[in-house]
Scaffold this motif. Structure first.
Motif, mmCIF file in Angstrom:
data_model
loop_
_atom_site.group_PDB
_atom_site.id
_atom_site.type_symbol
_atom_site.label_atom_id
_atom_site.label_comp_id
_atom_site.label_asym_id
_atom_site.label_seq_id
_atom_site.Cartn_x
_atom_site.Cartn_y
_atom_site.Cartn_z
ATOM 1 N N MET A 1 0.846 -1.194 0.000
ATOM 2 C CA MET A 1 0.000 0.000 0.000
ATOM 3 C C MET A 1 0.874 1.234 0.000
ATOM 4 O O MET A 1 1.881 1.296 0.696
ATOM 5 C CB MET A 1 -0.895 0.009 1.236
ATOM 6 N N THR A 2 0.516 2.231 -0.789
ATOM 7 C CA THR A 2 1.236 3.495 -0.788
ATOM 8 C C THR A 2 0.264 4.623 -0.483
ATOM 9 O O THR A 2 -0.941 4.497 -0.674
ATOM 10 C CB THR A 2 1.906 3.763 -2.148
ATOM 11 N N VAL A 3 0.787 5.719 0.020
ATOM 12 C CA VAL A 3 -0.026 6.902 0.277
ATOM 13 C C VAL A 3 0.639 8.088 -0.386
ATOM 14 O O VAL A 3 1.805 8.047 -0.760
ATOM 15 C CB VAL A 3 -0.187 7.174 1.793
ATOM 16 N N ASP A 4 -0.116 9.152 -0.523
ATOM 17 C CA ASP A 4 0.409 10.384 -1.100
ATOM 18 C C ASP A 4 1.618 10.837 -0.299
ATOM 19 O O ASP A 4 1.595 10.869 0.936
ATOM 20 C CB ASP A 4 -0.687 11.464 -1.054
ATOM 21 N N ARG A 5 2.705 11.192 -0.977
ATOM 22 C CA ARG A 5 3.932 11.566 -0.282
ATOM 23 C C ARG A 5 3.830 12.918 0.406
ATOM 24 O O ARG A 5 4.663 13.264 1.233
ATOM 25 C CB ARG A 5 5.116 11.577 -1.266
ATOM 26 N N ALA A 6 2.833 13.724 0.081
ATOM 27 C CA ALA A 6 2.673 15.014 0.747
ATOM 28 C C ALA A 6 2.217 14.789 2.184
ATOM 29 O O ALA A 6 1.320 14.018 2.450
ATOM 30 C CB ALA A 6 1.638 15.874 0.022
ATOM 31 N N GLN A 7 2.860 15.454 3.121
ATOM 32 C CA GLN A 7 2.477 15.314 4.520
ATOM 33 C C GLN A 7 2.796 16.602 5.241
ATOM 34 O O GLN A 7 3.884 17.150 5.109
ATOM 35 C CB GLN A 7 3.204 14.136 5.168
ATOM 36 N N THR A 8 1.853 17.114 5.995
ATOM 37 C CA THR A 8 2.047 18.364 6.700
ATOM 38 C C THR A 8 1.342 18.302 8.039
ATOM 39 O O THR A 8 0.244 17.775 8.144
ATOM 40 C CB THR A 8 1.475 19.553 5.899
ATOM 41 N N SER A 9 1.985 18.844 9.061
ATOM 42 C CA SER A 9 1.350 18.911 10.367
ATOM 43 C C SER A 9 0.168 19.865 10.329
ATOM 44 O O SER A 9 0.270 20.973 9.792
ATOM 45 C CB SER A 9 2.361 19.405 11.407
ATOM 46 N N PRO A 10 -0.976 19.477 10.904
ATOM 47 C CA PRO A 10 -2.111 20.398 10.968
ATOM 48 C C PRO A 10 -1.834 21.587 11.881
ATOM 49 O O PRO A 10 -2.572 22.576 11.857
ATOM 50 C CB PRO A 10 -3.242 19.515 11.527
ATOM 51 N N LEU A 11 -0.770 21.504 12.682
ATOM 52 C CA LEU A 11 -0.406 22.594 13.589
ATOM 53 C C LEU A 11 0.638 23.530 12.993
ATOM 54 O O LEU A 11 1.093 24.449 13.669
ATOM 55 C CB LEU A 11 0.129 22.005 14.901
ATOM 56 N N ARG A 12 1.019 23.306 11.747
ATOM 57 C CA ARG A 12 2.116 24.049 11.128
ATOM 58 C C ARG A 12 1.801 25.543 11.014
ATOM 59 O O ARG A 12 0.730 25.938 10.568
ATOM 60 C CB ARG A 12 2.416 23.451 9.750
ATOM 61 N N HIS A 13 2.758 26.367 11.441
ATOM 62 C CA HIS A 13 2.675 27.823 11.339
ATOM 63 C C HIS A 13 3.588 28.303 10.221
ATOM 64 O O HIS A 13 4.604 27.681 9.927
ATOM 65 C CB HIS A 13 3.139 28.487 12.644
ATOM 66 N N SER A 14 3.249 29.419 9.655
ATOM 67 C CA SER A 14 4.175 30.094 8.738
ATOM 68 C C SER A 14 5.120 30.960 9.562
ATOM 69 O O SER A 14 4.866 31.238 10.747
ATOM 70 C CB SER A 14 3.412 30.954 7.741
ATOM 71 N N TRP A 15 6.220 31.385 8.950
ATOM 72 C CA TRP A 15 7.184 32.256 9.629
ATOM 73 C C TRP A 15 6.501 33.530 10.113
ATOM 74 O O TRP A 15 6.761 34.010 11.211
ATOM 75 C CB TRP A 15 8.326 32.569 8.674
ATOM 76 N N GLU A 16 5.606 34.070 9.309
ATOM 77 C CA GLU A 16 4.934 35.323 9.654
ATOM 78 C C GLU A 16 3.961 35.163 10.816
ATOM 79 O O GLU A 16 3.598 36.148 11.467
ATOM 80 C CB GLU A 16 4.180 35.871 8.435
ATOM 81 N N GLN A 17 3.552 33.935 11.093
ATOM 82 C CA GLN A 17 2.569 33.710 12.152
ATOM 83 C C GLN A 17 3.193 33.577 13.535
ATOM 84 O O GLN A 17 2.475 33.645 14.532
ATOM 85 C CB GLN A 17 1.757 32.443 11.845
ATOM 86 N N ILE A 18 4.489 33.387 13.624
ATOM 87 C CA ILE A 18 5.092 33.295 14.956
ATOM 88 C C ILE A 18 5.352 34.714 15.466
ATOM 89 O O ILE A 18 5.438 35.667 14.678
ATOM 90 C CB ILE A 18 6.367 32.434 14.960
ATOM 91 N N PRO A 19 5.464 34.902 16.775
ATOM 92 C CA PRO A 19 5.568 36.256 17.328
ATOM 93 C C PRO A 19 6.751 37.047 16.771
ATOM 94 O O PRO A 19 7.825 36.490 16.492
ATOM 95 C CB PRO A 19 5.729 36.006 18.832
ATOM 96 N N GLU A 20 6.549 38.329 16.647
ATOM 97 C CA GLU A 20 7.598 39.215 16.116
ATOM 98 C C GLU A 20 8.849 39.165 16.988
ATOM 99 O O GLU A 20 9.968 39.240 16.474
ATOM 100 C CB GLU A 20 7.070 40.647 16.030
ATOM 101 N N THR A 21 8.666 39.020 18.311
ATOM 102 C CA THR A 21 9.837 38.965 19.192
ATOM 103 C C THR A 21 10.692 37.735 18.896
ATOM 104 O O THR A 21 11.923 37.798 18.986
ATOM 105 C CB THR A 21 9.400 38.943 20.665
ATOM 106 N N ALA A 22 10.056 36.633 18.541
ATOM 107 C CA ALA A 22 10.805 35.421 18.199
ATOM 108 C C ALA A 22 11.548 35.613 16.889
ATOM 109 O O ALA A 22 12.726 35.234 16.756
ATOM 110 C CB ALA A 22 9.855 34.227 18.100
ATOM 111 N N ARG A 23 10.891 36.208 15.906
ATOM 112 C CA ARG A 23 11.539 36.434 14.615
ATOM 113 C C ARG A 23 12.705 37.419 14.764
ATOM 114 O O ARG A 23 13.768 37.243 14.150
ATOM 115 C CB ARG A 23 10.514 36.972 13.606
ATOM 116 N N ALA A 24 12.522 38.414 15.596
ATOM 117 C CA ALA A 24 13.596 39.398 15.806
ATOM 118 C C ALA A 24 14.807 38.758 16.471
ATOM 119 O O ALA A 24 15.958 39.062 16.130
ATOM 120 C CB ALA A 24 13.070 40.553 16.650
#
Length: 276
Positions: free
Chosen positions: A1-24
């Motif tokens: 059996m094979t499955v689609d190779r695409a896999q992503t966490s449902p909790l995944r954030h983009s860089w822009e979504q994490i706090p500005e203090t963390a990015r700084a």
């Protein structure tokens, strides 16, 4: 059996979504960030991206400090110096803005494709190299007897998994980066475990079955590693049953197409071992 190779966490954030203090806090270390490319593979990290500056590219992964799995970040931070011969060097470890962030040297290449012989052979070579790395006794990592012993067919078989080898154990194809010279590098180490050397190729088998290989064919690839040949028939039978039990529990705890497919693949290997 094979499955689609695409896999992503449902909790995944983009860089822009994490706090500005963390990015700084990250930019203090990297310099101005010119471009951010998200990395969609994987489940454990809430953030995974490649940061590009004027001088270099850095892979960053992160988890909120209040997440129960933030321990995985600290484990990787403690492990990197021991596995750097086959994994990416860590550049920095930052906690800021309620996030725990790790920055690693970016490794160009592609995720291993377990349907392609060249990628399989490269993975087997790196797996063999990993088995030769020392596993310092002071490392705080999983223990194979404790991790899989609870799923062993008989309590007396727990000891069969014991050993002093540093194991990766999570052979998700996205954790194996194939470089331009055909070498494989290993990333994502939170499930590192101390145990018998043959356990890594045994864990790999489940992913090979998921990729479409028959159990016997998957074992032939596992046999490309010297460690595989140190296991007895009884050890492999007991471990295949324990691994099927672990994936059964994982699929129950986190039900999705991936965990269900891996549960089924692990059961197929256990059934094959039971009659081999």
């Amino acid at each position: 059996m094979t499955v689609d190779r695409a896999q992503t966490s449902p909790l995944r954030h983009s860089w822009e979504q994490i706090p500005e203090t963390a990015r700084a806090a990250v930019e203090v270390l990297t310099g101005p960030i010119l471009r951010v490319d998200p990395v969609n593979a994987g489940f454990s990290s809430h953030l995974a991206a490649v940061l590009e500056t004027a001088r270099e590219r850095t892979f960053v992964k992160g988890i909120p400090l209040n997440d129960p799995e933030v321990w995985s970040q600290r484990r990787e931070a403690n492990l990197w110096s021991y596995v750097s011969p086959i994994g990416p060097p860590m550049r920095w470890h930052v906690t800021a803005g309620g996030w725990d962030l790790l920055g690693f040297h970016y490794i160009p290449g592609h995720f291993a494709d377990y349907r392609i012989d060249a990628d399989l052979a490269a993975t087997a070579r790196t797996m063999a190299a990993l088995a030769e790395l020392p596993c310092p006794p002071e490392l705080e990592i999983n223990d194979a007897v404790q991790r899989w012993g609870r799923y062993a067919p008989d309590p007396g078989e727990r000891r069969l998994f014991a050993g002093s080898t540093l194991l990766h154990t999570d052979w998700n194809y996205s954790n194996v980066i194939i470089g331009e010279h055909g070498t494989a590098r290993l990333v994502d180490w939170p499930w590192a475990t101390r145990g018998a050397a043959w356990i890594d190729p045994a864990c790999w088998i489940v992913w090979l079955i998921l990729a479409g290989h028959e159990p016997a064919e998957a074992e032939q690839w596992a046999a490309r590693t010297p460690a595989w040949h140190t296991a007895t028939h009884h050890q492999l039978w007991a471990f295949s049953a324990a691994l099927a039990g672990e994936w059964e529990t994982t699929a129950h705890r986190r039900p999705n197409i991936w965990t269900h497919s891996l549960r089924d693949a692990a059961r197929r290997w256990a059934d094959h071992r039971a009659v081999s």
